[in-house]
Scaffold this motif. Structure first.
Motif, PDB file in Angstrom:
ATOM      1  N   LEU A   1       0.959  -1.200  -0.122  1.00  0.00           N
ATOM      2  CA  LEU A   1      -0.028  -0.185   0.101  1.00  0.00           C
ATOM      3  C   LEU A   1       0.919   1.388  -0.048  1.00  0.00           C
ATOM      4  O   LEU A   1       0.824   2.121   0.971  1.00  0.00           O
ATOM      5  CB  LEU A   1      -0.631  -0.157   1.329  1.00  0.00           C
ATOM      6  CG  LEU A   1      -1.882  -1.202   1.570  1.00  0.00           C
ATOM      7  CD1 LEU A   1      -2.524  -1.238   2.823  1.00  0.00           C
ATOM      8  CD2 LEU A   1      -2.873  -1.109   0.202  1.00  0.00           C
TER       9      LEU A   1
ATOM     10  N   HIS B   1      -0.438   4.838   0.703  1.00  0.00           N
ATOM     11  CA  HIS B   1      -1.225   5.260   2.017  1.00  0.00           C
ATOM     12  C   HIS B   1      -0.469   5.242   3.289  1.00  0.00           C
ATOM     13  O   HIS B   1       0.720   4.767   3.306  1.00  0.00           O
ATOM     14  CB  HIS B   1      -2.500   3.894   1.898  1.00  0.00           C
ATOM     15  CG  HIS B   1      -3.162   3.834   0.882  1.00  0.00           C
ATOM     16  ND1 HIS B   1      -2.905   3.044  -0.340  1.00  0.00           N
ATOM     17  CD2 HIS B   1      -4.464   4.202   0.789  1.00  0.00           C
ATOM     18  CE1 HIS B   1      -3.771   3.241  -1.023  1.00  0.00           C
ATOM     19  NE2 HIS B   1      -4.809   3.683  -0.387  1.00  0.00           N
TER      20      HIS B   1
ATOM     21  N   ALA C   1      -4.415  -5.091  -0.910  1.00  0.00           N
ATOM     22  CA  ALA C   1      -4.353  -3.794  -1.959  1.00  0.00           C
ATOM     23  C   ALA C   1      -5.700  -3.684  -2.829  1.00  0.00           C
ATOM     24  O   ALA C   1      -6.221  -2.500  -2.976  1.00  0.00           O
ATOM     25  CB  ALA C   1      -2.999  -3.967  -2.862  1.00  0.00           C
TER      26      ALA C   1
ATOM     27  N   VAL D   1      -8.347  -2.119  -0.428  1.00  0.00           N
ATOM     28  CA  VAL D   1      -8.232  -0.922  -0.116  1.00  0.00           C
ATOM     29  C   VAL D   1      -8.571  -0.162  -1.329  1.00  0.00           C
ATOM     30  O   VAL D   1      -9.315   0.888  -1.274  1.00  0.00           O
ATOM     31  CB  VAL D   1      -6.826  -0.606   0.351  1.00  0.00           C
ATOM     32  CG1 VAL D   1      -6.438   0.973   0.258  1.00  0.00           C
ATOM     33  CG2 VAL D   1      -6.451  -1.097   1.561  1.00  0.00           C
ATOM     34  N   ARG D   2      -8.491  -0.389  -2.588  1.00  0.00           N
ATOM     35  CA  ARG D   2      -8.402   0.306  -3.863  1.00  0.00           C
ATOM     36  C   ARG D   2     -10.128   0.581  -3.845  1.00  0.00           C
ATOM     37  O   ARG D   2     -10.651   1.540  -4.342  1.00  0.00           O
ATOM     38  CB  ARG D   2      -8.017  -0.351  -5.065  1.00  0.00           C
ATOM     39  CG  ARG D   2      -6.380   0.122  -5.192  1.00  0.00           C
ATOM     40  CD  ARG D   2      -6.089  -0.180  -6.496  1.00  0.00           C
ATOM     41  NE  ARG D   2      -6.146  -1.527  -6.802  1.00  0.00           N
ATOM     42  CZ  ARG D   2      -5.098  -2.405  -6.652  1.00  0.00           C
ATOM     43  NH1 ARG D   2      -4.184  -2.194  -6.008  1.00  0.00           N
ATOM     44  NH2 ARG D   2      -5.188  -3.891  -6.974  1.00  0.00           N
TER      45      ARG D   2
END
Length: 167
Positions: free
Chosen positions: A15, A18, A106, A109-110
């Motif tokens: 990430l 972030h 990942a 989160v996206r």
């Protein structure tokens, strides 16, 4: 022995755009550590990992996270969560990552950032209608160079507390 949480550092490395922080509660044993860090950082997503022996502690941490802010999404992963995801079948657990989490986390989160549907993300379990739903297994990484470089800055404050017998 208390090795660095390499799996978490690798997930942090997945990430790169972030602000990821690791609170190592094996080292930081202050009773208020979680509450203080949650208040200071105000995360949108909290991830936990652990072995079988850590399940009761993880469940207590999850409850504390949700009590602090019910809007925080909670994702659990690791060996035990992959083998026994039903131990995290709770309304307080938003997601369980089964298997290697680098790509799954990942993608999650996206999806959360963009408002996209995360229900098709391989390796992900979520709760729907009071039960766990699994999107199916994600193929394991077959080449080590596919794994992100660990973000060791996330554990900088604990560096002198990690050791193995021969270190």
């Amino acid at each position: 022995a208390r090795p660095e949480p390499l799996a978490l550092e690798i997930l942090a490395g997945a990430l790169p755009d972030h602000d990821v922080r690791i609170l190592d509660l094996r080292v930081d044993e202050r009773p208020e550590a979680l509450r203080v860090d949650l208040a200071a950082f105000q995360p949108q997503l909290v991830g936990l990992t652990g072995y079988t022996i850590d399940v009761p502690s993880a469940q207590a941490i999850i409850k504390e996270v949700k009590a602090t802010n019910p809007e925080i999404r909670v994702v659990v992963g690791g060996h035990h969560a992959s083998l026994q995801p039903e131990d995290y079948d709770s309304a307080d657990v938003d997601f369980v990552v089964v298997g290697e989490g680098e790509v799954t986390l990942a993608e999650l989160v996206r999806a959360l950032e963009s408002g996209a549907d995360w229900r098709g993300i391989k390796g992900l379990i979520w709760r729907e209608d009071g039960r766990q739903v699994f999107a199916g297994p994600r193929p394991p990484l077959t080449k080590l160079d596919q794994s992100p470089v660990p973000n060791r800055t996330t554990t900088e404050r604990y560096r002198d507390q990690y050791w193995l017998r021969f270190w």
